[in-house]
Design a protein around this motif. Structure first.
Motif, PDB file in Angstrom:
ATOM      1  N   VAL A  24      63.622  50.190  43.894  1.00  0.00           N
ATOM      2  CA  VAL A  24      62.711  49.045  43.794  1.00  0.00           C
ATOM      3  C   VAL A  24      62.596  48.661  42.326  1.00  0.00           C
ATOM      4  O   VAL A  24      62.583  49.530  41.441  1.00  0.00           O
ATOM      5  CB  VAL A  24      61.315  49.398  44.344  1.00  0.00           C
ATOM      6  N   GLU A  25      62.515  47.381  42.054  1.00  0.00           N
ATOM      7  CA  GLU A  25      62.330  46.897  40.688  1.00  0.00           C
ATOM      8  C   GLU A  25      60.869  47.113  40.291  1.00  0.00           C
ATOM      9  O   GLU A  25      60.024  46.233  40.474  1.00  0.00           O
ATOM     10  CB  GLU A  25      62.701  45.418  40.631  1.00  0.00           C
ATOM     11  N   VAL A  26      60.581  48.276  39.760  1.00  0.00           N
ATOM     12  CA  VAL A  26      59.212  48.651  39.408  1.00  0.00           C
ATOM     13  C   VAL A  26      58.716  47.824  38.222  1.00  0.00           C
ATOM     14  O   VAL A  26      57.553  47.428  38.155  1.00  0.00           O
ATOM     15  CB  VAL A  26      59.144  50.157  39.089  1.00  0.00           C
ATOM     16  N   VAL A  27      59.593  47.567  37.270  1.00  0.00           N
ATOM     17  CA  VAL A  27      59.249  46.786  36.074  1.00  0.00           C
ATOM     18  C   VAL A  27      60.067  45.505  36.107  1.00  0.00           C
ATOM     19  O   VAL A  27      61.299  45.541  36.152  1.00  0.00           O
ATOM     20  CB  VAL A  27      59.542  47.569  34.785  1.00  0.00           C
ATOM     21  N   CYS A  28      59.378  44.363  36.080  1.00  0.00           N
ATOM     22  CA  CYS A  28      60.070  43.083  36.173  1.00  0.00           C
ATOM     23  C   CYS A  28      59.388  42.047  35.288  1.00  0.00           C
ATOM     24  O   CYS A  28      58.161  41.898  35.329  1.00  0.00           O
ATOM     25  CB  CYS A  28      60.095  42.594  37.620  1.00  0.00           C
ATOM     26  N   GLY A  29      60.188  41.336  34.517  1.00  0.00           N
ATOM     27  CA  GLY A  29      59.684  40.223  33.717  1.00  0.00           C
ATOM     28  C   GLY A  29      58.503  40.599  32.850  1.00  0.00           C
ATOM     29  O   GLY A  29      58.514  41.607  32.155  1.00  0.00           O
ATOM     30  N   ASN A  30      57.435  39.792  32.928  1.00  0.00           N
ATOM     31  CA  ASN A  30      56.256  40.038  32.095  1.00  0.00           C
ATOM     32  C   ASN A  30      55.196  40.834  32.844  1.00  0.00           C
ATOM     33  O   ASN A  30      54.002  40.665  32.628  1.00  0.00           O
ATOM     34  CB  ASN A  30      55.666  38.716  31.594  1.00  0.00           C
ATOM     35  N   THR A  31      55.629  41.720  33.764  1.00  0.00           N
ATOM     36  CA  THR A  31      54.705  42.527  34.547  1.00  0.00           C
ATOM     37  C   THR A  31      53.761  43.310  33.646  1.00  0.00           C
ATOM     38  O   THR A  31      54.207  44.002  32.728  1.00  0.00           O
ATOM     39  CB  THR A  31      55.488  43.524  35.432  1.00  0.00           C
TER      40      THR A  31
END
Length: 287
Positions: free
Chosen positions: A219-226
């Protein structure tokens, strides 16, 4: 947040709905200190050859990828495919099928706009998508250029979102079929931006459980400006589902100052990275 990561496994170029050419994306990543990059255009591998040449010249480790559209329980989802064989005949056939579906869908959306007194959108989209995968963003940019909206977001809000006048539901392949395809062509399957689908916590748990059961990897746990809170939320859901974690900016171009290549919080140590035991990647990150 001005923390930059040496790895970014989700970004786009003009091969789909990004605004920079593949080589320009790679060059910008190098400027930001990214050492491992995955170019993941929507439902296409058309930009990977150019990106690979640029990455070799700039000493970046490029992971061949794509962001594949799929459906599960009536919901549209995106799965990032990492480490795929971009020349595999089965993959290319599947992507050609998706391109045909996208073209039919945008044609129907353009027809709906024409009935509302906005002509010329079909021709405009055909010109814009001649060398890239057709997306709703191409239609949004055509509306912007025609002076029908003031921003891309307004195009979506007024015309192109579910329930709006030009909306046409996509006919994506099922999630299980997409995950199976990714594995068949040597890749790893990552559910993209899990908190961007507007799901409740319960629905997201169901989705991630189904994703794991179909063979999904991470899963994309960290994405963009999260922000940190959203990272913690995604992390908890990922750990509960027994999946690995990934990171990706979802960069589309420099016009959005909030999302930049490599501008990512670190992947929390509690989750196993999707690149674990991916020797070339781990070596590049530790050197």
């Amino acid at each position: 947040m001005d923390v930059f990561s040496p790895i970014d496994l989700h970004c786009h170029s003009t091969a789909s709905d990004g605004t920079l050419a593949p080589a320009e994306v790679v060059a910008r990543a190098a400027e930001k200190g990214v050492r491992v990059l995955a170019l993941t255009d929507h439902d296409t591998v058309a930009g990977l050859g150019e990106a690979e040449n640029a990455a070799h010249a700039l000493n970046i480790h490029l992971i061949p990828g794509a962001e594949l559209s799929c459906a599960w329980e009536g919901r549209d989802l995106h799965v990032v495919a990492l480490g795929i064989d971009r020349a595999d005949a089965m993959l290319l056939a599947a992507l050609a099928e998706i391109r045909s579906m996208r073209e039919r869908r945008l044609q129907r959306m353009a027809e709906k706009l024409e009935k509302r007194g906005i002509p010329g959108m079909a021709e405009a989209v055909q010109g814009r998508s001649a060398i890239s995968m057709p997306t709703r963003t191409h239609l949004a940019r055509a509306l912007l250029d025609a002076g029908r909206v003031r921003t891309l977001q307004e195009a979506f809000d007024r015309y192109l979102q579910p329930g709006k006048p030009a909306w046409v539901k996509a006919e994506w392949p099922e999630m299980e079929a997409v995950v199976r395809l990714i594995h068949a062509v040597g890749g790893r399957a990552v559910l993209a931006h899990p908190l961007a689908y507007g799901m409740t916590g319960a629905w997201l748990r169901r989705t991630l459980t189904a994703f794991r059961e179909t063979g999904g990897d991470a899963v994309e746990v960290v994405c963009g400006n999260t922000d940190r809170q959203r990272v913690d939320t995604a992390l908890g859901q990922t750990l509960r589902a027994g999946l690995q974690g990934s990171v990706g900016s979802d960069f589309h171009g420099p016009a959005n100052p909030w999302i930049e290549l490599g501008r990512l919080r670190p992947l929390p140590a509690a989750v196993t990275p999707v690149w674990k035991n991916w020797n070339d990647v781990e070596k590049r990150l530790t050197n």
